[in-house]
Design a protein around this motif. Structure first.
Motif, mmCIF file in Angstrom:
data_model
loop_
_atom_site.group_PDB
_atom_site.id
_atom_site.type_symbol
_atom_site.label_atom_id
_atom_site.label_comp_id
_atom_site.label_asym_id
_atom_site.label_seq_id
_atom_site.Cartn_x
_atom_site.Cartn_y
_atom_site.Cartn_z
ATOM 1 N N ASN A 104 0.820 -1.212 0.000
ATOM 2 C CA ASN A 104 0.000 0.000 0.000
ATOM 3 C C ASN A 104 0.851 1.258 0.000
ATOM 4 O O ASN A 104 0.499 2.270 -0.624
ATOM 5 N N PHE A 105 1.974 1.204 0.689
ATOM 6 C CA PHE A 105 2.881 2.355 0.733
ATOM 7 C C PHE A 105 3.355 2.712 -0.676
ATOM 8 O O PHE A 105 3.343 3.888 -1.068
ATOM 9 N N TYR A 106 3.757 1.711 -1.448
ATOM 10 C CA TYR A 106 4.280 1.960 -2.792
ATOM 11 C C TYR A 106 3.169 2.315 -3.780
ATOM 12 O O TYR A 106 3.376 3.133 -4.682
ATOM 13 N N VAL A 107 2.011 1.728 -3.606
ATOM 14 C CA VAL A 107 0.880 2.067 -4.469
ATOM 15 C C VAL A 107 0.491 3.526 -4.279
ATOM 16 O O VAL A 107 0.264 4.269 -5.242
ATOM 17 N N GLN A 108 0.430 3.979 -3.017
ATOM 18 C CA GLN A 108 0.077 5.370 -2.738
ATOM 19 C C GLN A 108 1.129 6.339 -3.259
ATOM 20 O O GLN A 108 0.820 7.472 -3.629
ATOM 21 N N ALA A 109 2.376 5.894 -3.302
ATOM 22 C CA ALA A 109 3.455 6.741 -3.822
ATOM 23 C C ALA A 109 3.499 6.761 -5.340
ATOM 24 O O ALA A 109 4.301 7.500 -5.929
ATOM 25 N N GLY A 110 2.667 5.961 -6.005
ATOM 26 C CA GLY A 110 2.636 5.929 -7.460
ATOM 27 C C GLY A 110 3.686 5.046 -8.085
ATOM 28 O O GLY A 110 3.905 5.101 -9.299
ATOM 29 N N ARG A 111 4.335 4.202 -7.285
ATOM 30 C CA ARG A 111 5.389 3.341 -7.803
ATOM 31 C C ARG A 111 4.824 1.978 -8.192
ATOM 32 O O ARG A 111 3.930 1.450 -7.537
ATOM 33 N N SER A 112 5.341 1.415 -9.259
ATOM 34 C CA SER A 112 4.818 0.136 -9.748
ATOM 35 C C SER A 112 5.128 -0.983 -8.759
ATOM 36 O O SER A 112 6.128 -0.958 -8.032
ATOM 37 N N VAL A 113 4.261 -1.981 -8.745
ATOM 38 C CA VAL A 113 4.435 -3.170 -7.906
ATOM 39 C C VAL A 113 4.225 -4.393 -8.790
ATOM 40 O O VAL A 113 3.161 -4.566 -9.380
ATOM 41 N N THR A 114 5.249 -5.236 -8.889
ATOM 42 C CA THR A 114 5.187 -6.439 -9.720
ATOM 43 C C THR A 114 5.484 -7.660 -8.872
ATOM 44 O O THR A 114 6.422 -7.648 -8.066
ATOM 45 N N LYS A 115 4.696 -8.700 -9.046
ATOM 46 C CA LYS A 115 4.861 -9.938 -8.279
ATOM 47 C C LYS A 115 5.240 -11.076 -9.210
ATOM 48 O O LYS A 115 4.553 -11.343 -10.189
ATOM 49 N N GLN A 116 6.357 -11.742 -8.904
ATOM 50 C CA GLN A 116 6.787 -12.924 -9.641
ATOM 51 C C GLN A 116 6.746 -14.132 -8.707
ATOM 52 O O GLN A 116 7.539 -14.218 -7.762
ATOM 53 N N LYS A 117 5.836 -15.035 -8.973
ATOM 54 C CA LYS A 117 5.730 -16.255 -8.166
ATOM 55 C C LYS A 117 6.810 -17.230 -8.612
ATOM 56 O O LYS A 117 6.960 -17.509 -9.806
ATOM 57 N N LEU A 118 7.580 -17.754 -7.642
ATOM 58 C CA LEU A 118 8.742 -18.579 -7.946
ATOM 59 C C LEU A 118 8.473 -20.051 -7.627
ATOM 60 O O LEU A 118 7.757 -20.370 -6.670
ATOM 61 N N ALA A 119 9.107 -20.911 -8.411
ATOM 62 C CA ALA A 119 8.883 -22.358 -8.296
ATOM 63 C C ALA A 119 9.924 -22.995 -7.392
ATOM 64 O O ALA A 119 10.838 -23.675 -7.862
ATOM 65 N N LEU A 120 9.797 -22.796 -6.092
ATOM 66 C CA LEU A 120 10.680 -23.447 -5.134
ATOM 67 C C LEU A 120 10.029 -24.733 -4.647
ATOM 68 O O LEU A 120 8.804 -24.817 -4.516
ATOM 69 N N THR A 121 10.840 -25.742 -4.365
ATOM 70 C CA THR A 121 10.318 -26.965 -3.773
ATOM 71 C C THR A 121 9.934 -26.689 -2.321
ATOM 72 O O THR A 121 10.377 -25.691 -1.734
ATOM 73 N N PRO A 122 9.129 -27.557 -1.700
ATOM 74 C CA PRO A 122 8.793 -27.347 -0.286
ATOM 75 C C PRO A 122 10.026 -27.253 0.606
ATOM 76 O O PRO A 122 10.065 -26.429 1.530
ATOM 77 N N GLN A 123 11.045 -28.065 0.330
ATOM 78 C CA GLN A 123 12.266 -28.013 1.134
ATOM 79 C C GLN A 123 12.988 -26.675 0.954
ATOM 80 O O GLN A 123 13.480 -26.082 1.916
ATOM 81 N N GLN A 124 13.051 -26.201 -0.282
ATOM 82 C CA GLN A 124 13.706 -24.914 -0.543
ATOM 83 C C GLN A 124 12.923 -23.764 0.080
ATOM 84 O O GLN A 124 13.518 -22.835 0.640
ATOM 85 N N ALA A 125 11.611 -23.813 -0.006
ATOM 86 C CA ALA A 125 10.783 -22.756 0.575
ATOM 87 C C ALA A 125 10.945 -22.704 2.091
ATOM 88 O O ALA A 125 11.074 -21.619 2.678
ATOM 89 N N ALA A 126 10.959 -23.864 2.740
ATOM 90 C CA ALA A 126 11.128 -23.899 4.194
ATOM 91 C C ALA A 126 12.510 -23.413 4.593
ATOM 92 O O ALA A 126 12.672 -22.682 5.584
ATOM 93 N N ALA A 127 13.528 -23.800 3.814
ATOM 94 C CA ALA A 127 14.892 -23.351 4.119
ATOM 95 C C ALA A 127 15.016 -21.839 3.962
ATOM 96 O O ALA A 127 15.667 -21.171 4.783
ATOM 97 N N LEU A 128 14.398 -21.283 2.923
ATOM 98 C CA LEU A 128 14.430 -19.835 2.725
ATOM 99 C C LEU A 128 13.717 -19.129 3.880
ATOM 100 O O LEU A 128 14.210 -18.130 4.403
#
Length: 404
Positions: A104-128
């Motif tokens: 919301n902070f960046y949206v109100q400031a007029g700055r773009s917001v981009t989301k990239q969903k990444l393909a991590l395995t469950p083990q990699q996601a938990a480790a991260l």
């Protein structure tokens, strides 16, 4: 145990199981329930926002909890903040906030917001997740910030790369970058010309080295672009893209930076010729104005030289070390100052002033010759084009003074 007691224990167990998902969240969710995304925020209007920003989002698909981890927090009120900033020892922090609050902070400031969903395995996601929460501890949260090699984006890049076993670095180091550190800096700071020129003047040859895509991913928009080229194992002896999906959550409403850096050679070359012409004309027709202009140039050259020398010898700003612009602007410029002031009475320059001017002309020649040498050479042609006519005009006018 009685039948009624067994029924009561069974009911309590069922109740606990029913309540568990409601209280689970990112901190204790199993890896298969964690969704990892790279969030990229576009450049802002304030100078420290020009490079953009990013974060790692962790989402628990069961509870719906979303948390953004970012490495871009600093505090002006920190003890000795500006002193540490000046000597290149800036302290930055990792922080975590609910995704909604952060975005919301960046949206109100007029700055773009981009989301990239990444393909991590469950083990990699938990480790991260475990690494990010470990990093969030007070004893681990602070790091020494560097504009190019250790900033809010390189920390995000490195955390993702570590969780994925190094596949991001292995891929991106093989791809060439599009620009150098200097070109990216000038491009992104071009909306504030004075700051852009100061930074360009202060950057040394380090900023002109060729970059690969891994190094150029010090910028959020470059990391966003470059990870589209990364593939990972899909678990079936094949590969799949690291980026599963990319969504523009909020468009940019600010003036976007140019796609390429401005060419400073023409404007600085013209500025140098105009200033040199003014020096010669005012020496011939308006000696007081000549003294003011010549003194202004010498003062600029001397102060700029002192600052560049300080950055090289007394700070950790390695991108400013060995700056070839010291051949153009340096403390020797202070020596002819008295001779400029005496020009109104047609007093010939002193021996130290003549010696300083001779050394300066030799330094200018060396600056030009450096571009004939092989290897990485500092791209300071714009400043050579500015300084050369100015110094030649000053040398000529002081040389003419001897004739009176």
């Amino acid at each position: 145990m009685t039948k009624a007691g067994r029924l009561l224990l069974t009911a309590l167990a069922i109740l606990c199981c029913a309540l568990l998902p409601a209280h689970a969240g990112v901190t204790d969710a199993p890896g298969e329930n964690l969704e990892i995304s790279l969030i990229t925020y576009g450049p802002g209007e304030i100078y420290w926002e020009r490079f953009g920003h990013d974060a790692i989002e962790l989402r628990d698909t069961t509870s719906g909890e979303e948390v953004d981890f970012n490495y871009g927090v600093f505090n002006f009120d920190e003890k000795n903040f500006f002193f540490n900033f000046a000597r290149g020892q800036m302290h930055y922090l990792i922080d975590a906030e609910p995704t909604t609050d952060e975005e919301n902070f960046y949206v109100q400031a007029g700055r773009s917001v981009t989301k990239q969903k990444l393909a991590l395995t469950p083990q990699q996601a938990a480790a991260l997740r475990d690494f990010l929460f470990w990093n969030l501890r007070p004893e681990n949260a602070t790091y020494n910030y560097d504009y190019y090699i250790d900033n809010c984006t390189t920390r995000v890049r490195d955390a993702l790369d570590h969780a994925l076993g190094g596949v991001i670095k292995a891929r991106l180091t093989k791809l060439p970058g599009g620009m150098t550190y200097r070109q990216q800096t000038v491009r992104l700071m071009s909306a504030q010309p004075w700051l852009m020129l100061i930074l360009d003047l202060g950057l040394g040859p380090y900023a002109d080295q060729p970059l690969n895509a891994w190094q150029e991913s010090f910028l959020p928009e470059e990391l966003q672009k470059n990870i589209r080229n990364v593939t990972i194992a899909n678990g079936n002896e094949g590969t799949q893209p690291l980026v599963q999906s990319e969504t523009l959550l909020s468009p940019n409403r600010l003036a976007a930076p140019p796609a390429t850096p401005p060419d400073l050679r023409i404007p600085l070359g013209i500025a140098g010729l105009l200033f040199a012409t003014l020096i010669v004309v005012t020496w011939l027709r308006a000696r007081p104005i000549y003294i003011a202009l010549a003194s202004l140039f010498l003062l600029f050259a001397g102060i700029a030289g002192l600052l560049m020398l300080t950055l090289w010898t007394l700070t950790a700003h390695h991108s400013a070390w060995a700056n070839a612009n010291l051949l153009l602007f340096n403390p020797l410029a202070f020596l002819p100052m008295c001779s400029i002031w005496q020009a109104r009475r047609n007093i010939a320059p002193s021996r130290p002033a003549n010696g300083a001017l001779l050394l300066q002309l030799i330094a200018l020649l060396l600056a030009l010759l450096m571009h004939l040498l092989p290897g990485v050479v500092q791209q300071n042609q714009p400043w050579i084009l500015f300084a050369l006519p100015c110094w030649l005009a000053l040398a000529w006018t002081l040389r003419q003074t001897k004739r009176f």
